[in-house]
Motif scaffolding. Sequence first.
Motif, short mmCIF file in Angstrom:
data_model
loop_
_atom_site.label_atom_id
_atom_site.label_comp_id
_atom_site.label_asym_id
_atom_site.label_seq_id
_atom_site.Cartn_x
_atom_site.Cartn_y
_atom_site.Cartn_z
N GLN A 95 0.89 -1.16 0.00
CA GLN A 95 0.00 0.00 0.00
C GLN A 95 0.93 1.21 0.00
OE1 GLN A 95 -2.56 -0.48 3.40
NE2 GLN A 95 -3.88 -1.90 2.31
N PHE A 96 0.94 1.94 -1.10
CA PHE A 96 1.89 3.03 -1.28
C PHE A 96 1.37 4.32 -0.65
CE2 PHE A 96 2.57 0.01 -4.72
CZ PHE A 96 3.91 -0.26 -4.55
N GLU A 97 2.28 5.02 0.02
CA GLU A 97 1.96 6.28 0.67
C GLU A 97 2.97 7.31 0.20
OE1 GLU A 97 2.03 8.23 5.16
OE2 GLU A 97 2.37 6.09 4.90
N VAL A 98 2.51 8.36 -0.43
CA VAL A 98 3.39 9.43 -0.90
C VAL A 98 3.68 10.36 0.27
CG1 VAL A 98 3.62 11.37 -2.51
CG2 VAL A 98 2.42 9.28 -3.22
N VAL A 99 4.99 10.63 0.48
CA VAL A 99 5.42 11.51 1.58
C VAL A 99 6.38 12.56 1.03
CG1 VAL A 99 5.12 9.71 3.34
CG2 VAL A 99 7.34 9.98 2.21
N ASP A 100 6.61 13.61 1.78
CA ASP A 100 7.54 14.67 1.38
C ASP A 100 8.99 14.30 1.70
OD1 ASP A 100 5.55 16.32 0.36
OD2 ASP A 100 5.17 17.22 2.33
N GLU A 101 9.20 13.52 2.75
CA GLU A 101 10.55 13.14 3.18
C GLU A 101 10.55 11.66 3.58
OE1 GLU A 101 13.30 15.10 3.29
OE2 GLU A 101 12.15 16.78 2.48
N LEU A 102 11.72 11.03 3.40
CA LEU A 102 11.92 9.66 3.86
C LEU A 102 12.81 9.70 5.09
CD1 LEU A 102 12.56 7.88 0.45
CD2 LEU A 102 10.42 7.97 1.76
N ASP A 103 12.71 8.67 5.95
CA ASP A 103 13.52 8.63 7.15
C ASP A 103 15.00 8.44 6.78
OD1 ASP A 103 12.68 6.02 6.28
OD2 ASP A 103 13.63 5.20 8.07
N GLU A 104 15.89 8.87 7.67
CA GLU A 104 17.33 8.78 7.46
C GLU A 104 17.81 7.38 7.85
OE1 GLU A 104 19.42 11.09 6.17
OE2 GLU A 104 17.70 12.40 5.83
N THR A 105 18.80 6.87 7.09
CA THR A 105 19.43 5.59 7.41
C THR A 105 20.94 5.76 7.31
OG1 THR A 105 19.49 4.81 5.12
CG2 THR A 105 17.49 4.31 6.41
N GLU A 106 21.69 4.78 7.78
CA GLU A 106 23.15 4.83 7.69
C GLU A 106 23.59 4.88 6.23
OE1 GLU A 106 27.03 2.06 8.68
OE2 GLU A 106 25.16 1.67 9.76
N ARG A 107 22.94 4.13 5.36
CA ARG A 107 23.31 4.09 3.95
C ARG A 107 22.87 5.35 3.20
NH1 ARG A 107 22.14 -0.74 -0.36
NH2 ARG A 107 23.12 0.28 -2.14
N GLY A 108 21.72 5.86 3.56
CA GLY A 108 21.23 7.06 2.90
C GLY A 108 20.98 6.81 1.42
N THR A 109 21.52 7.67 0.57
CA THR A 109 21.31 7.57 -0.86
C THR A 109 22.46 6.86 -1.57
OG1 THR A 109 22.27 9.76 -1.23
CG2 THR A 109 19.87 9.65 -0.96
N GLY A 110 23.37 6.25 -0.82
CA GLY A 110 24.50 5.52 -1.41
C GLY A 110 23.98 4.39 -2.28
N GLY A 111 24.35 4.40 -3.53
CA GLY A 111 23.84 3.42 -4.50
C GLY A 111 24.84 2.31 -4.80
N PHE A 112 24.86 1.90 -6.05
CA PHE A 112 25.69 0.78 -6.48
C PHE A 112 27.14 0.98 -6.07
CE2 PHE A 112 22.33 0.95 -9.84
CZ PHE A 112 21.69 -0.21 -9.47
N GLY A 113 27.70 -0.01 -5.38
CA GLY A 113 29.10 0.02 -4.99
C GLY A 113 29.42 0.89 -3.80
N SER A 114 28.41 1.44 -3.15
CA SER A 114 28.65 2.39 -2.07
C SER A 114 29.28 1.74 -0.84
CB SER A 114 27.37 3.13 -1.69
OG SER A 114 26.42 2.22 -1.16
N SER A 115 29.22 0.43 -0.72
CA SER A 115 29.81 -0.22 0.45
C SER A 115 31.21 -0.75 0.14
CB SER A 115 28.92 -1.37 0.95
OG SER A 115 28.84 -2.38 -0.05
N GLY A 116 31.73 -0.47 -1.06
CA GLY A 116 33.08 -0.91 -1.42
C GLY A 116 33.05 -2.30 -2.05
N VAL A 117 34.21 -2.74 -2.49
CA VAL A 117 34.30 -4.03 -3.16
C VAL A 117 35.16 -5.04 -2.41
CG1 VAL A 117 33.85 -3.12 -5.47
CG2 VAL A 117 36.21 -3.24 -4.63
N ARG A 118 35.85 -4.62 -1.38
CA ARG A 118 36.71 -5.54 -0.63
C ARG A 118 36.17 -5.72 0.79
NH1 ARG A 118 41.14 -7.30 -2.76
NH2 ARG A 118 42.21 -7.45 -0.79
N ALA A 119 36.43 -6.92 1.31
CA ALA A 119 35.98 -7.24 2.67
C ALA A 119 36.83 -6.55 3.71
CB ALA A 119 36.02 -8.74 2.89
#
Length: 175
Positions: A151-175
């Motif tokens: 059930q979709f709800e349109v909002v003006d803002e989304l809650d903050e998370t540790e990842r935020g808007t970090g997309g593809f590859g944002s966590s790095g490639v090495r362990a």
Amino acid sequence: MSEVKKLNVRIKKLHDDAVIPQYARAMDAGFDLVAVDDVLIKPGETKKVPTGLAFALPEGFELQIRDRSGVASKTKLRVSNAPGTVDAGYRGEVSVIMDNISQLKQGIVAGEFVFIDGRDALGKEHDRGSYIIQKGDKVAQGVIAIVPIAQFEVVDELDETERGTGGFGSSGVRA
């Protein structure tokens, strides 16, 4: 030990040679989907592999179609849209969309035409890197999954998370 949940799924055989799905072993998540026709897939081609079955899934569930690990590890055949989704409302034949990711090689040769189980089809002319799926071959696996309805709800803002808007590859490639 927890009790295994069971789900009644009605199926209809659309072809006399259709194989009723079975789980190979206890505790397997996926059941085998079997080809009902011979299908030649040349390098770079995408083909539908019919199963001869139609499913009546209960509302709130889907059938996911996935690669079989043995096929994916031993051939260049892949389920094209893995996991493919069969919706609860669909009543037509379930087919597996398969890609042959082999590179197209020049020329037609004998002896490089391969069955899905790895056997060569010697003495036949064909494109190099072609595969033949034979009627009766296990080509994919099916997994029944619960599908919540959003059930979709349109909002003006989304809650903050540790990842935020970090997309593809944002966590790095090495362990």
